[in-house]
Structure formats: structure tokens, C-alpha cells
Design a protein around this motif. Structure first.
Motif, PDB file in Angstrom:
ATOM      1  N   ARG A  48       0.834  -1.202   0.000  1.00 14.75           N
ATOM      2  CA  ARG A  48       0.000   0.000   0.000  1.00 14.75           C
ATOM      3  C   ARG A  48       0.876   1.262   0.000  1.00 14.75           C
ATOM      4  N   THR A  52       1.047   4.288  -2.838  1.00 15.63           N
ATOM      5  CA  THR A  52       0.905   5.695  -2.500  1.00 15.63           C
ATOM      6  C   THR A  52       2.107   6.519  -2.968  1.00 15.63           C
ATOM      7  N   GLU A  55       6.343   6.828   2.193  1.00 16.74           N
ATOM      8  CA  GLU A  55       5.839   7.444   3.421  1.00 16.74           C
ATOM      9  C   GLU A  55       5.698   8.961   3.273  1.00 16.74           C
ATOM     10  N   VAL A  58       2.232  10.313   2.318  1.00 12.84           N
ATOM     11  CA  VAL A  58       1.092  10.119   3.231  1.00 12.84           C
ATOM     12  C   VAL A  58       0.934  11.393   4.049  1.00 12.84           C
ATOM     13  N   PRO A  61      -1.349  10.261   8.415  1.00 13.43           N
ATOM     14  CA  PRO A  61      -0.933   8.901   8.772  1.00 13.43           C
ATOM     15  C   PRO A  61      -2.035   8.078   9.440  1.00 13.43           C
ATOM     16  N   TRP A  64      -4.756   7.144   6.904  1.00 13.69           N
ATOM     17  CA  TRP A  64      -4.236   6.216   5.901  1.00 13.69           C
ATOM     18  C   TRP A  64      -4.063   4.823   6.470  1.00 13.69           C
ATOM     19  N   ARG A  67      -7.817   3.320   7.264  1.00 12.46           N
ATOM     20  CA  ARG A  67      -8.745   3.103   6.151  1.00 12.46           C
ATOM     21  C   ARG A  67      -8.097   2.460   4.923  1.00 12.46           C
ATOM     22  N   ARG A  68      -6.762   2.523   4.811  1.00 15.57           N
ATOM     23  CA  ARG A  68      -6.128   2.011   3.599  1.00 15.57           C
ATOM     24  C   ARG A  68      -5.018   1.003   3.889  1.00 15.57           C
ATOM     25  N   GLY A  69      -4.121   1.340   4.792  1.00 15.21           N
ATOM     26  CA  GLY A  69      -2.975   0.469   5.022  1.00 15.21           C
ATOM     27  C   GLY A  69      -3.344  -0.869   5.641  1.00 15.21           C
TER      28      GLY A  69
END
Length: 396
Positions: A48, A52, A55, A58, A61, A64, A67-69
């Protein structure tokens, strides 16, 4: 990943840690071999971040990571699917291939239908209309799916409500049954007046069953030894049977009394009386089969039984496989066996029919001199000594 972690506040770190533990536990439940969840989750975070751009790209943090990582992305309905890859095997998700095939088939069907309806569209306009129709179809399917889920929720709520109502009803019924049982247990024995006997104490219950068996034995004996139309003859047979059984019960009581010391009798008089009553019941139960065997033996020698036996003998003897030698050993043996079965069958039928007649007569005839209730007989019985002569009083 350490740089993202440092940018989180203390509360955010706690939330991310809890979400990671939850996801690890869920992954462990999906995997065939234990211990692979941490590696899978680490690979997911690495992929992920690569999507993106690292880091540095992002900006939020916490959001992210939550909801995503850490979140699993289902490409299909299979819970083991993550971005088209099976979590348990690491191979390509077969279900995703099926979904892609279905989507492609749906697109081709929609495009073909559009070509039939509007054949002159340009390629760009055609793609636009196809995408629009696919979105409309997906929206309709989503509405239908949402309606089905809502209906399922409603049905589940109804089932839960019915289950709760059933549990409450069962609890009320159990409470009512317990209350009724408590009232019943508090009732005195209707025969001897013993308190807290649930309407009938143990000893009186045995006495009632014993009395019923004595009456039954008298009827069984009367089926072959008395004219059923003569009530006096039937009563005389019943009296003889009763006297014989009471003698056996008295002998049993005498043996039991002689084997039990007076201290044991005085220590639990209620239990001692129940033991005597149970002994009387056993004595009569053991005698009743002999009365039935005797009745069947006598009824098997009646004219009706003889006629049935002769008919069965002739029928078996005249069967086609015995026609060449009807008086041979095999034919005679088979005919004798058939005759014996017919005789026994007739005897059982006669016993059942005659017992039914006697029961109907007994039910129709009112008792002229009913026995005195046990509550009025107890003082007299209590005054008697517990010896072999008076033991019959406990059975009465």
C-alpha cells in the motif's frame, strides 16, 4: 513505517495498535497454517505504501493506516480475497476471475443490445452509453441487494422477537408448572392422610396398584372357571383368588417382619410401611403371570380352540406340497405346529374378549359396600402389634 508511527499521537497509536491486533486475529482465522498473519499484514502495508508513493506522500498517517494500510480490499465476495490474491494460498483468486468474466459478459451483452437499438452511434458515444447503462444496472442491483438485506434484517428481527416471546412463554409455563407441583406436593394423601404426600403417599400408591392387580387376577381366573353371566360365580372366583393372594402376601410380610428388628421399624415407620406395601405389590406381580398361563391353558382346551386347531391342522395338511403324502412325518409335524399356533391364538383371543366383558360388567356395577378410607382405619391398624398375624393389615 517507523516515520508514520512517530507522527501519530498517543491515542492514535493505541487505536492503530488495536486495529492491527484485530486484523491479525482475523487473518489467523482465514489461514490454513498458523503464524503467517504478521507476514501477510506487513506485506500488505508495504504494497500500500508503494501504491501511494512512499511514506513522504502520506499526509494523514492515522487515516491512511486505518482506512487504507490495514484494511483488506475485497475484489470479490470471497473473504480470503485481498486485491485479487488469496490470503491463504497466495495464488490468484479464482472467484475474482469469475467476477471479471461475468462483468465482461455483461458488458458484451449490453453493447450488443445497444448495437441493435442504436446502430449508428460513434465509438465514443457507444462507450459512453454502454458505461451509463452498466452503471444504471449496477445501481438497480445494488438497490435490490439492499432491499434483500433489509428484508433479511426484518425477518431476523421477527425471528428474534418470536424466540424471545417463546422463551418468556416457556419461563411462565415452567413457573406455573413449578407452582402447581408445589401445591400438589403439599397435598395430603387421600387414602391415609399423610401430610406433604402429593395427594398419594408411596405406600398407598403401592397398595392401589396391588389392589388393581388382585382384581385383574380374579378376572383372569374367572374367564375360564366361571359363567360370565353369573355375577355370583364371578364374585366367588374373585374372592378365592383374593384370599389366596392375601395368604401369600401375609407370608411375605411375616418373613420380612421376622428379618427386621423392632428398632428399625420404629425408626422410620413410614418407610417401613412403604417397604411392606412394595413387597405385597411384588408378590402379586409375580403371581399374575401364572394366573394368565393357567387361563390360556384352560381356554386352549375349549370347543372354540379345538375347532380352530382342527381347521388349521386340515388346512396345513392339505397344502399342495403335502398332497402326495398328507400323513407323512413332515406333513403331520407342520400340521401339528399350525394347530398349536391356532389353539394359542384362539386362547389369547378368548382371554382378551372375556376380560373385556368382565371389565365392562365391573364398571357398570356400582360398589355396594365401599371400603372405609385409610384415614379412618389408621387408628385401628396402629393399635395392632407388628407380628406375623397382623402383617396382612399393612397390605389391606
Amino acid at each position: 513505517m517507523a516515520w508514520l508511527w512517530k507522527r501519530l499521537s498517543g491515542w492514535q497509536q493505541d487505536q492503530v495498535e488495536a486495529a492491527a491486533k484485530t486484523e491479525l486475529a482475523r487473518l489467523e482465522g482465514l489461514l490454513t497454517l498458523p503464524g503467517g498473519a504478521p507476514r501477510l499484514l506487513a506485506d500488505r502495508l508495504t504494497d500500500r505504501l508503494a501504491e501511494t508513493g512512499g511514506e513522504a506522500m502520506v499526509t494523514g498517517p492515522y487515516g491512511w493506516l486505518i482506512r487504507r494500510g490495514l484494511a483488506q480490499r475485497h475484489s470479490c465476495t470471497d473473504q480470503r480475497c485481498n486485491d485479487g490474491t488469496r490470503l491463504d494460498t497466495g495464488s490468484e483468486c479464482e472467484n475474482c476471475g469469475t467476477v471479471v468474466h461475468i462483468r465482461r459478459a455483461r458488458r458484451a451483452k449490453t453493447a450488443a443490445q445497444l448495437d441493435r437499438e442504436l446502430p449508428g452511434l460513434s465509438d465514443e458515444e457507444r462507450r459512453r452509453v454502454v458505461e451509463e447503462r452498466l452503471r444504471e444496472q449496477a445501481a438497480r442491483e445494488a438497490e435490490v441487494s439492499a432491499a434483500r438485506r433489509e428484508e433479511a434484517h426484518v425477518q431476523q428481527a421477527r425471528r428474534d422477537e418470536a424466540r424471545a416471546a417463546g422463551q418468556k412463554r416457556a419461563e411462565r409455563e415452567r413457573a406455573a408448572a413449578a407452582a402447581a407441583d408445589a401445591v400438589r406436593q403439599a397435598q395430603a394423601c387421600e387414602d391415609c392422610g399423610q401430610q406433604q404426600a402429593a395427594g398419594l403417599c408411596e405406600a398407598c400408591g403401592y397398595r392401589r396398584r396391588t389392589e388393581a392387580l388382585i382384581v385383574e387376577a380374579g378376572m383372569v381366573a374367572a374367564t375360564w372357571s366361571a359363567d360370565l353371566a353369573d355375577q355370583d360365580a364371578v364374585a366367588a372366583v374373585a374372592a378365592d383368588v383374593r384370599a389366596a393372594l392375601e395368604r401369600e402376601v401375609a407370608a411375605m410380610h411375616a418373613r420380612y417382619l421376622s428379618a427386621t428388628d423392632q428398632a428399625a421399624q420404629n425408626e422410620d415407620p413410614t418407610g417401613f410401611a412403604a417397604a411392606l406395601a412394595y413387597g405385597a405389590l411384588q408378590t402379586v406381580e409375580e403371581a399374575l403371570p401364572e394366573f394368565r398361563r393357567s387361563a390360556l391353558n384352560r381356554l386352549g382346551r375349549t370347543e372354540e380352540a379345538d375347532a380352530e386347531a382342527r381347521g388349521a391342522y386340515k388346512t396345513e395338511q392339505n397344502r399342495r406340497w403335502f398332497q402326495h403324502n398328507p400323513n407323512g412325518a413332515d406333513a403331520v409335524a407342520a400340521a401339528t405346529k399350525a394347530a398349536d399356533r391356532a389353539r394359542e391364538r384362539t386362547a389369547r383371543h378368548l382371554l382378551a374378549v372375556r376380560l373385556e366383558v368382565l371389565r365392562e360388567l365391573a364398571a357398570a356395577q356400582p360398589r355396594k359396600n365401599p371400603d372405609a378410607p385409610w384415614s379412618s382405619r389408621l387408628p385401628e391398624i396402629a393399635a395392632r402389634p407388628l407380628d406375623g398375624i397382623a402383617s396382612g393389615a399393612v397390605f389391606a
